[in-house]
Design a protein around this motif. Sequence first.
Motif, PDB file in Angstrom:
ATOM      1  N   HIS A 252       0.792  -1.158  -0.009  1.00  0.00           N
ATOM      2  CA  HIS A 252       0.108  -0.104  -0.052  1.00  0.00           C
ATOM      3  C   HIS A 252       1.117   1.367  -0.020  1.00  0.00           C
ATOM      4  CE1 HIS A 252      -2.203   3.250   2.003  1.00  0.00           C
ATOM      5  NE2 HIS A 252      -3.407   2.660   1.387  1.00  0.00           N
ATOM      6  N   ASN A 253       1.978   1.285   0.651  1.00  0.00           N
ATOM      7  CA  ASN A 253       2.862   2.312   1.049  1.00  0.00           C
ATOM      8  C   ASN A 253       3.535   2.496  -0.433  1.00  0.00           C
ATOM      9  OD1 ASN A 253       4.282   4.077   2.222  1.00  0.00           O
ATOM     10  ND2 ASN A 253       5.983   3.090   2.532  1.00  0.00           N
ATOM     11  N   GLN A 254       3.832   1.649  -1.233  1.00  0.00           N
ATOM     12  CA  GLN A 254       4.431   1.890  -2.311  1.00  0.00           C
ATOM     13  C   GLN A 254       3.568   2.429  -3.447  1.00  0.00           C
ATOM     14  OE1 GLN A 254       7.697   1.246  -3.410  1.00  0.00           O
ATOM     15  NE2 GLN A 254       7.826   0.918  -1.210  1.00  0.00           N
ATOM     16  N   LEU A 255       2.429   2.492  -3.112  1.00  0.00           N
ATOM     17  CA  LEU A 255       1.548   3.326  -4.074  1.00  0.00           C
ATOM     18  C   LEU A 255       1.355   4.800  -3.908  1.00  0.00           C
ATOM     19  CD1 LEU A 255      -1.315   0.598  -4.209  1.00  0.00           C
ATOM     20  CD2 LEU A 255       0.372   0.988  -5.964  1.00  0.00           C
ATOM     21  N   LEU A 256       1.810   5.102  -2.911  1.00  0.00           N
ATOM     22  CA  LEU A 256       1.718   6.486  -2.280  1.00  0.00           C
ATOM     23  C   LEU A 256       2.569   7.415  -3.247  1.00  0.00           C
ATOM     24  CD1 LEU A 256       1.698   6.071   1.728  1.00  0.00           C
ATOM     25  CD2 LEU A 256      -0.423   6.529  -0.089  1.00  0.00           C
ATOM     26  N   SER A 257       2.345   8.577  -2.945  1.00  0.00           N
ATOM     27  CA  SER A 257       3.200   9.880  -3.608  1.00  0.00           C
ATOM     28  C   SER A 257       4.818   9.675  -3.184  1.00  0.00           C
ATOM     29  CB  SER A 257       2.870  11.007  -3.327  1.00  0.00           C
ATOM     30  OG  SER A 257       3.643  12.036  -3.453  1.00  0.00           O
ATOM     31  N   PRO A 258       5.803   9.789  -3.884  1.00  0.00           N
ATOM     32  CA  PRO A 258       7.371   9.840  -3.528  1.00  0.00           C
ATOM     33  C   PRO A 258       7.156  10.797  -2.302  1.00  0.00           C
ATOM     34  CG  PRO A 258       7.137   9.833  -5.698  1.00  0.00           C
ATOM     35  CD  PRO A 258       5.576   9.888  -5.284  1.00  0.00           C
ATOM     36  N   GLN A 259       6.531  11.813  -2.199  1.00  0.00           N
ATOM     37  CA  GLN A 259       6.896  12.828  -1.006  1.00  0.00           C
ATOM     38  C   GLN A 259       5.846  12.594   0.181  1.00  0.00           C
ATOM     39  OE1 GLN A 259       6.048  14.101  -4.457  1.00  0.00           O
ATOM     40  NE2 GLN A 259       8.060  14.433  -4.575  1.00  0.00           N
ATOM     41  N   ALA A 260       5.100  11.454   0.273  1.00  0.00           N
ATOM     42  CA  ALA A 260       4.584  11.017   1.391  1.00  0.00           C
ATOM     43  C   ALA A 260       5.185  10.503   2.647  1.00  0.00           C
ATOM     44  CB  ALA A 260       3.471   9.719   1.123  1.00  0.00           C
ATOM     45  N   LEU A 261       5.063  10.625   3.697  1.00  0.00           N
ATOM     46  CA  LEU A 261       5.693  10.401   4.904  1.00  0.00           C
ATOM     47  C   LEU A 261       6.161   8.908   4.900  1.00  0.00           C
ATOM     48  CD1 LEU A 261       7.064  11.010   7.510  1.00  0.00           C
ATOM     49  CD2 LEU A 261       4.829  10.506   8.573  1.00  0.00           C
ATOM     50  N   GLY A 262       5.415   7.961   4.506  1.00  0.00           N
ATOM     51  CA  GLY A 262       5.642   6.613   4.405  1.00  0.00           C
ATOM     52  C   GLY A 262       6.816   6.111   3.411  1.00  0.00           C
ATOM     53  N   ARG A 263       6.928   7.227   2.297  1.00  0.00           N
ATOM     54  CA  ARG A 263       8.066   6.681   1.379  1.00  0.00           C
ATOM     55  C   ARG A 263       9.485   7.225   1.873  1.00  0.00           C
ATOM     56  NH1 ARG A 263       5.954   5.698  -3.599  1.00  0.00           N
ATOM     57  NH2 ARG A 263       8.173   5.049  -4.092  1.00  0.00           N
ATOM     58  N   LYS A 264       9.291   7.812   3.295  1.00  0.00           N
ATOM     59  CA  LYS A 264      10.666   8.534   3.573  1.00  0.00           C
ATOM     60  C   LYS A 264      11.109   7.740   4.953  1.00  0.00           C
ATOM     61  CE  LYS A 264       9.537  13.082   1.806  1.00  0.00           C
ATOM     62  NZ  LYS A 264      10.521  13.104   0.784  1.00  0.00           N
ATOM     63  N   LEU A 265      10.297   6.736   5.356  1.00  0.00           N
ATOM     64  CA  LEU A 265      10.559   6.067   6.441  1.00  0.00           C
ATOM     65  C   LEU A 265      11.919   5.140   6.179  1.00  0.00           C
ATOM     66  CD1 LEU A 265       7.155   5.605   8.086  1.00  0.00           C
ATOM     67  CD2 LEU A 265       8.916   7.522   8.599  1.00  0.00           C
ATOM     68  N   ARG A 266      12.435   4.638   7.409  1.00  0.00           N
ATOM     69  CA  ARG A 266      13.056   3.338   7.330  1.00  0.00           C
ATOM     70  C   ARG A 266      12.268   2.488   8.126  1.00  0.00           C
ATOM     71  NH1 ARG A 266      19.266   5.204   9.424  1.00  0.00           N
ATOM     72  NH2 ARG A 266      19.460   6.994   7.983  1.00  0.00           N
ATOM     73  N   ILE A 267      11.691   1.405   7.453  1.00  0.00           N
ATOM     74  CA  ILE A 267      10.829   0.474   7.664  1.00  0.00           C
ATOM     75  C   ILE A 267      11.238  -0.911   7.893  1.00  0.00           C
ATOM     76  CG2 ILE A 267       8.245  -0.669   7.301  1.00  0.00           C
ATOM     77  CD1 ILE A 267       7.907   2.037   5.621  1.00  0.00           C
ATOM     78  N   HIS A 268      10.852  -1.549   9.100  1.00  0.00           N
ATOM     79  CA  HIS A 268      11.390  -2.949   9.510  1.00  0.00           C
ATOM     80  C   HIS A 268      10.390  -4.024   8.386  1.00  0.00           C
ATOM     81  CE1 HIS A 268      11.245  -6.428  12.434  1.00  0.00           C
ATOM     82  NE2 HIS A 268      11.983  -6.923  11.456  1.00  0.00           N
TER      83      HIS A 268
END
Length: 388
Positions: free
Chosen positions: A16-32
């Motif tokens: 779901h996160n991959q479908l977000l805008s590159p500017q969205a917070l989820g795309r800037k997080l380091r995720i486990h």
Amino acid sequence: MNFNFLSPVPDFVLAHNQLLSPQALGRKLRIHSAQKGIPDLEGVTIAILGVLENRNDINYLGEEFKLNDIRKSLYALYPGSWTTTIADLGDINKGESVEDTYFALKTTIAILIKKRIIPIIIGGSQDLTYANYRAYDDLIPMVNIVSVDCSFNLGDSSKPIKNNSFVGKIILDEPYNLFNYANVGYQTYFNSQEEIDLMDKLYFESYRLGQVSKDITIVEPVMRDANMVSIDLSCVKGAEVSLNQKLSPNGLDGKEICAISRYAGISNKVSSIGIYEYKPSKDDEITSMLIAQIIWYFIEGVNFRVKDDIFLDEKSFQKFITLVDTEELVFYKSNKTGRWWIEIPFLSEVNNKLKRHTLLPCMHQDYLDACSNKVPNRWYKALQRNSL
């Protein structure tokens, strides 16, 4: 580094996160993730940590819950002009026993704080605050807790810990590390008179919902003095949250709880925050979005932290001395931020916890009150606690 307790963020949330805008917070997080494992924490300032534990909820009936909707809501938000690096470390699952979960949470928080990373805990029941508090046992000598809650949760400390009695355990369990407990937003009818009297007797601070709604800025100095913050979502009024989350027609509104979270973020002292009592509903977008925004405002606050509380350079502050009755009160005002502090004197005859002059955050109004020969309430309570 031992993060064995953590399970990764589910793949469908990452998809779901991959479908977000590159500017969205989820795309800037380091995720486990299951694929890449625990992210590199070098340079990370803030870490999001889910805890799937609710067995000590007094109303627990065996229900499970997940935090996926909160993550989806949070990831979809856009960050501010931030310089902080944020990680999402996934979730701590239920242990064999609740004590196992407490141990996992306590250990993980202690590791993060030692690395100067601020954990944002998203939890089930609020008794997890106890594990958060115990993480400080080997970190600092005395802990200040602020609880944003409609009730005090003192409870009967002789009984097993529950989400309505964990503060009693914090006060009475060794090692005794609690210096101050402050409640923000309590509603009198949810608290017994005995609990209200005990708060006064222990010189703890409490701010009624009406006081907070009338002037939200009274929360800022309270947060400025907190090491850890615990938010119970039941403090939010029913109209602002989903069906299962509704508790009371009265409470803080969304704007107020976000402002309080931002004050917690701005505080140089706050090194952990927890948001508890999340109860998902089928119509859950509202609660998960509210929690996402509470987290967003905390991160926003952290990005606006200013080191203004080291009064070594005389050009950085103004000093004011006023007399109340026979007591000399000393105030400091930062030239950088305009924030105020009041000095708590060292009591040489008492084996006290503060071995020096200590500066207590306060408001400009406290100085004006002192000029009118009125003792500031926070100063009085801190002095009394220091004498206990």
